[in-house]
Design an enzyme around this catalytic site. Structure first.
Site, short mmCIF file in Angstrom:
data_model
loop_
_atom_site.label_atom_id
_atom_site.label_comp_id
_atom_site.label_asym_id
_atom_site.label_seq_id
_atom_site.Cartn_x
_atom_site.Cartn_y
_atom_site.Cartn_z
N CYS A 96 -2.45 2.66 9.20
CA CYS A 96 -3.43 1.66 8.81
C CYS A 96 -4.63 1.66 9.75
O CYS A 96 -5.77 1.42 9.32
CB CYS A 96 -2.81 0.27 8.81
SG CYS A 96 -1.66 -0.04 7.46
N HIS B 23 0.86 -1.19 0.00
CA HIS B 23 0.00 0.00 0.00
C HIS B 23 0.89 1.23 0.00
O HIS B 23 1.98 1.23 0.59
CB HIS B 23 -0.88 0.06 1.25
CG HIS B 23 -2.17 -0.66 1.16
ND1 HIS B 23 -2.82 -1.14 2.28
CD2 HIS B 23 -2.97 -0.98 0.11
CE1 HIS B 23 -3.95 -1.72 1.92
NE2 HIS B 23 -4.06 -1.63 0.61
#
Length: 278
Positions: free
Chosen positions: A271, A169
Site C-alpha cells: 500500500c 483491495h
C-alpha cells in the site's frame, strides 16, 4: 525449482506519513477511536525506504499534503505501466483530493496522466502480472474501470471479484512474485489467499497460475500478501511466518519489514509503494 532467483532493480514512489492518522472508517480495519503512534509509523516507514535502497532499488518521494492522512498509501494513486500513467478516482470522498496531488507529481516528472471516469484505486486493484493486468472489484474499483484500463494500456485485463471486506483491495489478497518475461519467456507467478475471492475468480487464478503460492488466512490477516517482490527478495511483514516459509521453499528470500502501525488503517508494505514501470 531454481536454486536462486534474480532480483531486478525497481523504481518506487512513496509518500512520507507526516499526516498519517485514522480519522474516518472506510474499511473494517479502521477505528478512529484507536490511537495511532505517528512517531512509530514514521520510523517504520523510514525503515521500509532504507531497506528498498539497501537492496538496490530507487525510491522517490511525493510531498505529503496536510489533511490527507491516507496519502501515505501511494499504491492507490495510479497504475504506471510502460511509462504510461492511469490515475485514480477514489471511492471514498475523503481520499479523492489525493488524486490531484499525485497527478501534479507525475506531470512534473514528465508524464501525462489519464484520469479514469469510473472509480479506480490504482495499484490497489490493478496489478500487472505477465501478459495480463489482474483487476480487483467488489469493494472499490469498478468493472467499468477495468475496461478503461484495458483500452488505455492495450493489455488484457482479468477481472477478479473480492468477497471478504477485510480484503477490500486486490493488493491485500494477492501479489506478484515475478512479473515474468514478455512472449514465450518465463511466466509470471503470484501468491494469493484463495478465500478472498469468489468461486469463479478462484478458478481463474488456478488456471492462470497453477504454481502460485497459497497463503493461509492467518497470514492474510496480517497483510502478509500486501508485499513487494523484486523477483528474488520479498519485502513482507515479519508476522506472516507460514507464508515466509512457503516462499523460502520456492527459492525466494523473505525480507521482514514491520509496518504494523499502518495495519490500523488497513495498509501495509505494498500500500505504501507505487512501482513506476518504464
Amino acid at each position: 525449482m531454481p536454486d536462486s532467483r534474480v532480483p531486478r532493480p525497481r523504481r518506487y514512489l512513496v509518500c512520507e506519513p507526516t499526516y498519517f492518522a485514522v480519522r474516518y472508517a472506510i474499511n473494517p480495519w479502521m477505528h478512529p477511536d484507536a490511537p495511532v503512534d505517528t512517531g512509530l509509523a514514521l520510523l517504520q516507514w523510514r525503515d521500509l525506504v532504507r531497506t528498498y535502497r539497501e537492496y538496490g532499488h530507487t525510491v522517490e518521494n511525493v510531498p505529503p499534503v496536510p489533511g490527507l492522512p491516507d496519502m501515505v498509501f501511494a499504491a492507490n494513486s495510479a497504475l504506471v505501466l510502460g511509462g504510461r500513467v492511469f490515475g485514480s478516482l477514489f471511492h471514498a470522498p475523503e481520499r479523492r483530493p489525493e488524486s490531484a496531488a499525485y497527478t501534479a507529481w507525475f506531470k512534473a516528472a514528465g508524464h501525462d496522466v489519464y484520469r479514469p471516469e469510473s472509480v479506480c484505486e490504482g495499484e490497489g486493484d490493478l496489478i500487472p502480472a505477465g501478459r495480463y493486468v489482474l483487476a480487483g472489484t467488489g469493494f472499490r474499483t469498478t468493472p467499468k474501470a477495468h475496461r478503461e484500463a484495458q483500452e488505455f494500456f492495450g493489455v488484457p485485463v482479468v477481472g477478479l471479484r473480492l468477497v471478504d471486506p477485510y480484503f477490500y483491495h486486490l493488493d491485500t489478497a494477492l501479489f506478484v512474485l515475478d512479473p515474468g518475461e514478455p512472449g514465450p519467456g518465463q511466466e509470471a507467478n503470484i501468491a494469493y489467499y484463495p478465500q478472498a475471492f469468489s468461486p469463479g475468480s478462484r478458478e481463474v487464478l488456478a488456471r492462470l497460475f497453477p504454481d502460485a503460492v497459497l497463503a493461509t488466512r492467518e497470514d492474510a490477516r496480517v497483510l502478509g500478501l500486501n508485499a513487494v517482490s523484486d523477483g528474488r527478495h520479498v519485502f513482507m511483514p515479519p508476522q506472516a511466518t507460514a507464508l515466509a516459509g512457503r516462499l523460502a521453499a520456492r527459492g525466494y528470500v523473505p525480507v521482514p519489514v514491520d509496518l504494523s502501525e499502518f495495519l490500523k488503517a488497513g495498509g501495509g508494505i505494498k500500500c505504501c509503494t507505487q512501482e513506476i514501470r518504464s
